[in-house]
Design a protein around this motif. Structure first.
Motif, PDB file in Angstrom:
ATOM      1  N   PHE A 223      40.034  20.120  41.316  1.00  0.00           N
ATOM      2  CA  PHE A 223      40.577  19.106  40.425  1.00  0.00           C
ATOM      3  C   PHE A 223      39.437  18.565  39.567  1.00  0.00           C
ATOM      4  N   VAL A 224      39.529  18.812  38.253  1.00  0.00           N
ATOM      5  CA  VAL A 224      38.482  18.373  37.322  1.00  0.00           C
ATOM      6  C   VAL A 224      38.891  17.024  36.751  1.00  0.00           C
ATOM      7  N   VAL A 225      38.027  16.021  36.930  1.00  0.00           N
ATOM      8  CA  VAL A 225      38.370  14.661  36.492  1.00  0.00           C
ATOM      9  C   VAL A 225      37.207  14.035  35.725  1.00  0.00           C
ATOM     10  N   ASP A 226      37.549  13.327  34.668  1.00  0.00           N
ATOM     11  CA  ASP A 226      36.569  12.635  33.829  1.00  0.00           C
ATOM     12  C   ASP A 226      36.104  11.365  34.547  1.00  0.00           C
ATOM     13  N   ALA A 227      34.792  11.239  34.762  1.00  0.00           N
ATOM     14  CA  ALA A 227      34.246  10.070  35.468  1.00  0.00           C
ATOM     15  C   ALA A 227      34.512   8.768  34.724  1.00  0.00           C
ATOM     16  N   MET A 228      34.835   8.857  33.419  1.00  0.00           N
ATOM     17  CA  MET A 228      35.071   7.650  32.621  1.00  0.00           C
ATOM     18  C   MET A 228      36.524   7.176  32.672  1.00  0.00           C
ATOM     19  N   LEU A 229      37.383   7.888  33.403  1.00  0.00           N
ATOM     20  CA  LEU A 229      38.797   7.507  33.465  1.00  0.00           C
ATOM     21  C   LEU A 229      39.039   6.195  34.207  1.00  0.00           C
ATOM     22  N   GLY A 230      38.161   5.851  35.117  1.00  0.00           N
ATOM     23  CA  GLY A 230      38.318   4.598  35.858  1.00  0.00           C
ATOM     24  C   GLY A 230      39.585   4.592  36.695  1.00  0.00           C
ATOM     25  N   GLN A 231      40.367   3.505  36.587  1.00  0.00           N
ATOM     26  CA  GLN A 231      41.567   3.348  37.414  1.00  0.00           C
ATOM     27  C   GLN A 231      42.606   4.447  37.149  1.00  0.00           C
ATOM     28  N   ASP A 232      42.667   4.977  35.914  1.00  0.00           N
ATOM     29  CA  ASP A 232      43.629   6.043  35.605  1.00  0.00           C
ATOM     30  C   ASP A 232      43.385   7.285  36.447  1.00  0.00           C
ATOM     31  N   ALA A 233      42.138   7.487  36.857  1.00  0.00           N
ATOM     32  CA  ALA A 233      41.800   8.675  37.655  1.00  0.00           C
ATOM     33  C   ALA A 233      42.565   8.690  38.977  1.00  0.00           C
ATOM     34  N   ILE A 234      42.885   7.518  39.489  1.00  0.00           N
ATOM     35  CA  ILE A 234      43.543   7.421  40.798  1.00  0.00           C
ATOM     36  C   ILE A 234      44.954   7.996  40.741  1.00  0.00           C
ATOM     37  N   ASN A 235      45.744   7.574  39.726  1.00  0.00           N
ATOM     38  CA  ASN A 235      47.110   8.071  39.580  1.00  0.00           C
ATOM     39  C   ASN A 235      47.129   9.576  39.321  1.00  0.00           C
ATOM     40  N   THR A 236      46.207  10.041  38.458  1.00  0.00           N
ATOM     41  CA  THR A 236      46.122  11.463  38.141  1.00  0.00           C
ATOM     42  C   THR A 236      45.783  12.266  39.388  1.00  0.00           C
ATOM     43  N   ALA A 237      44.789  11.793  40.121  1.00  0.00           N
ATOM     44  CA  ALA A 237      44.354  12.488  41.335  1.00  0.00           C
ATOM     45  C   ALA A 237      45.493  12.584  42.341  1.00  0.00           C
ATOM     46  N   LYS A 238      46.242  11.499  42.487  1.00  0.00           N
ATOM     47  CA  LYS A 238      47.354  11.477  43.449  1.00  0.00           C
ATOM     48  C   LYS A 238      48.420  12.493  43.056  1.00  0.00           C
ATOM     49  N   ALA A 239      48.758  12.553  41.749  1.00  0.00           N
ATOM     50  CA  ALA A 239      49.784  13.480  41.270  1.00  0.00           C
ATOM     51  C   ALA A 239      49.383  14.934  41.511  1.00  0.00           C
ATOM     52  N   PHE A 240      48.129  15.264  41.200  1.00  0.00           N
ATOM     53  CA  PHE A 240      47.666  16.645  41.398  1.00  0.00           C
ATOM     54  C   PHE A 240      47.560  16.975  42.889  1.00  0.00           C
ATOM     55  N   ASN A 241      47.143  16.002  43.681  1.00  0.00           N
ATOM     56  CA  ASN A 241      47.004  16.222  45.123  1.00  0.00           C
ATOM     57  C   ASN A 241      48.370  16.457  45.774  1.00  0.00           C
ATOM     58  N   ASP A 242      49.406  15.791  45.244  1.00  0.00           N
ATOM     59  CA  ASP A 242      50.756  15.991  45.762  1.00  0.00           C
ATOM     60  C   ASP A 242      51.316  17.352  45.354  1.00  0.00           C
ATOM     61  N   ALA A 243      50.956  17.814  44.143  1.00  0.00           N
ATOM     62  CA  ALA A 243      51.524  19.057  43.608  1.00  0.00           C
ATOM     63  C   ALA A 243      50.788  20.303  44.078  1.00  0.00           C
ATOM     64  N   LEU A 244      49.501  20.176  44.368  1.00  0.00           N
ATOM     65  CA  LEU A 244      48.679  21.351  44.698  1.00  0.00           C
ATOM     66  C   LEU A 244      47.865  21.106  45.971  1.00  0.00           C
TER      67      LEU A 244
END
Length: 455
Positions: A223-244
């Motif tokens: 999972f490639v994530v932008d370190a500058m996303l801040g709080q948005d990174a959490i929701n994105t990470a959760k969605a990808f973690n649930d799907a894959l």
């Protein structure tokens, strides 16, 4: 990364003096500082609460050993827990890529659009080729973003790995299968599949990447994530973690954000280890992630191991040995040797890149130095040497007024800059003479003020 936390902890270490042990009273203020610094760094609130609770539990009642102050003792506890939060508790193997698959080992890259997946695919290919000696094939399954396929082809060519062509009219699952077939037939060790990102999370995107995953069964799904996303990174990470079934995280743009809370949040939310960090825009700007070493850097303890690795990568050992032998037998340190030293410094990531890995006290000592100006000056010095004739490089004492004017014109600089560079060469030459005589400490003292911008 997390510069604010580094500064706050350094401040609290100074204030907590003269107490024999850590108690609830004397740790409360420091824990408040740590909590505020983490929240300001955009670390998710659940991760902050859990972290503070663990630090408090481990710290209370801890004896302050020997010459340590209570502040230093608490920083030690924070360091251990910070390393654990970043993944040290998973063990050293967790941050390593797995190749436990019949070749080719398949790596699937997932993440939102704009986080740097395609560039990271190229960086990872370069890392595997150079550090792990793998034969790598890349393929783009991004049929939506204009020029995505062409971008990966260009990056793959730059880093010297094979690229499997695809077109925007192909289906991502078909592209992945065709690339896998090609990789098997041509004996590739690793196949890296770059997938499409979206500006936001949607069901169609998740179904598509899940289908690609099911078709090729990758050994690593990163999972490639932008370190500058801040709080948005959490929701994105959760969605990808649930799907894959993610196996690890790659943090990009870690150099461009002083907050960097995504590093802690994403690791906490997914439970997956951070395996790589993008530390610069250059194609060699990808570091294998080490939680303990990163915790040290956050806490201002530096990362000397990373510094040694940079030196090992950047320094030509054979050339260094030749120069040492040359000086030892009374040979002359000339302009060619000086240029070689300057070039090797640039290869090590420049002064700004090296400073980031030094402990806080060294960084504070050089706080007034203009690193960017120093690096530009190094480049200009190399340009001046390139404007010299072979004879002038071998015998710099020949360079008088007329030659100086010609060299300055050739390098596009003023004559004063040529004079300055010649003075710095003279200083370096005198240091080399001291080194020959065993005066290493004298040489080190003599280096103060040597480099422009480092006075």
């Amino acid at each position: 990364m997390l510069d604010n936390l580094t500064q706050r902890l350094a401040k609290v270490v100074k204030t907590m003096r003269g107490e024999a042990r850590l108690t609830e009273a004397n740790t409360a203020e420091m824990l408040r500082e740590v909590r505020m610094a983490l929240l300001e760094a955009d670390v998710a609130l659940p991760a902050v609460r859990e972290f503070i609770a663990k630090v408090k539990e481990k710290a209370l009642g801890e004896e302050v050993v020997g010459s340590l102050s209570p502040g230093q003792a608490l920083v030690g506890v924070v360091q251990k827990e910070l390393a654990a939060l970043m993944g040290a508790d998973l063990g050293p193997e967790a941050t390593q890529l797995s190749f436990a698959q019949q070749p080719p080992a398949i790596i699937l890259m997932a993440g939102l659009q704009g986080v740097g997946k395609t560039t990271t695919t190229g960086k990872l290919a370069k890392y595997l080729k150079e550090q792990k000696k793998k034969k790598v094939l890349t393929v783009s399954a991004d049929v939506y973003r204009p020029a995505a396929i062409a971008q990966l082809e260009a990056v793959s060519k730059q880093v010297g790995v094979d690229f499997f062509p695809s077109t925007a009219s192909d289906k991502p699952v078909d592209i992945a299968r065709a690339a896998l077939d090609w990789a098997k037939k041509h004996y590739h060790d690793v196949l890296i599949i770059d997938t499409a990102g979206r500006l936001g999370i949607d069901e169609a995107m998740m179904q598509e990447i899940a289908a690609v995953h099911g078709a090729v069964n990758p050994v690593e799904t990163l999972f490639v994530v932008d370190a500058m996303l801040g709080q948005d990174a959490i929701n994105t990470a959760k969605a990808f973690n649930d799907a894959l079934p993610l196996t690890g995280i790659v943090l990009t743009k870690l150099d461009g954000d002083s907050r960097g809370g995504a590093a802690l949040s994403v690791r906490h939310v997914t439970g997956k280890p951070i395996k790589f960090a993008g530390v610069s825009e250059k194609l060699d700007g990808l570091e294998a992630f080490d939680p303990t070493r990163m915790a040290n850097r956050v806490l201002g303890m530096g990362d000397i191991l990373a510094l040694v690795e940079e030196a090992r990568k950047g320094v030509d050992a054979e050339a260094a040995a030749e120069l040492a032998n040359k000086i030892k037998v009374g040979g002359r340190f000339d302009m060619n040797d000086f240029k070689s030293q300057l070039t090797q410094m640039k290869k090590m990531g420049g002064m700004a890149g090296l400073m980031d890995k030094l402990p806080a006290q060294f960084q504070q000592a050089a706080a007034g130095a203009n690193m960017g100006q120093a690096e530009k000056s190094v480049q200009r010095m190399v340009g001046i040497i390139d404007s010299m004739t072979p004879l002038e490089r071998a015998k710099p004492e020949l360079i008088k007024a007329n030659r100086k004017r010609r060299i300055a014109a050739g390098a596009g600089v003023q004559v004063q800059e040529v004079n300055r560079m010649l003075n710095q060469y003279d200083q370096m030459q005198s240091m080399m003479k001291k080194l020959k005589g065993g005066g290493l400490m004298k040489m080190m003292r003599g280096m103060k003020g040597m480099m422009p911008g480092m006075r």
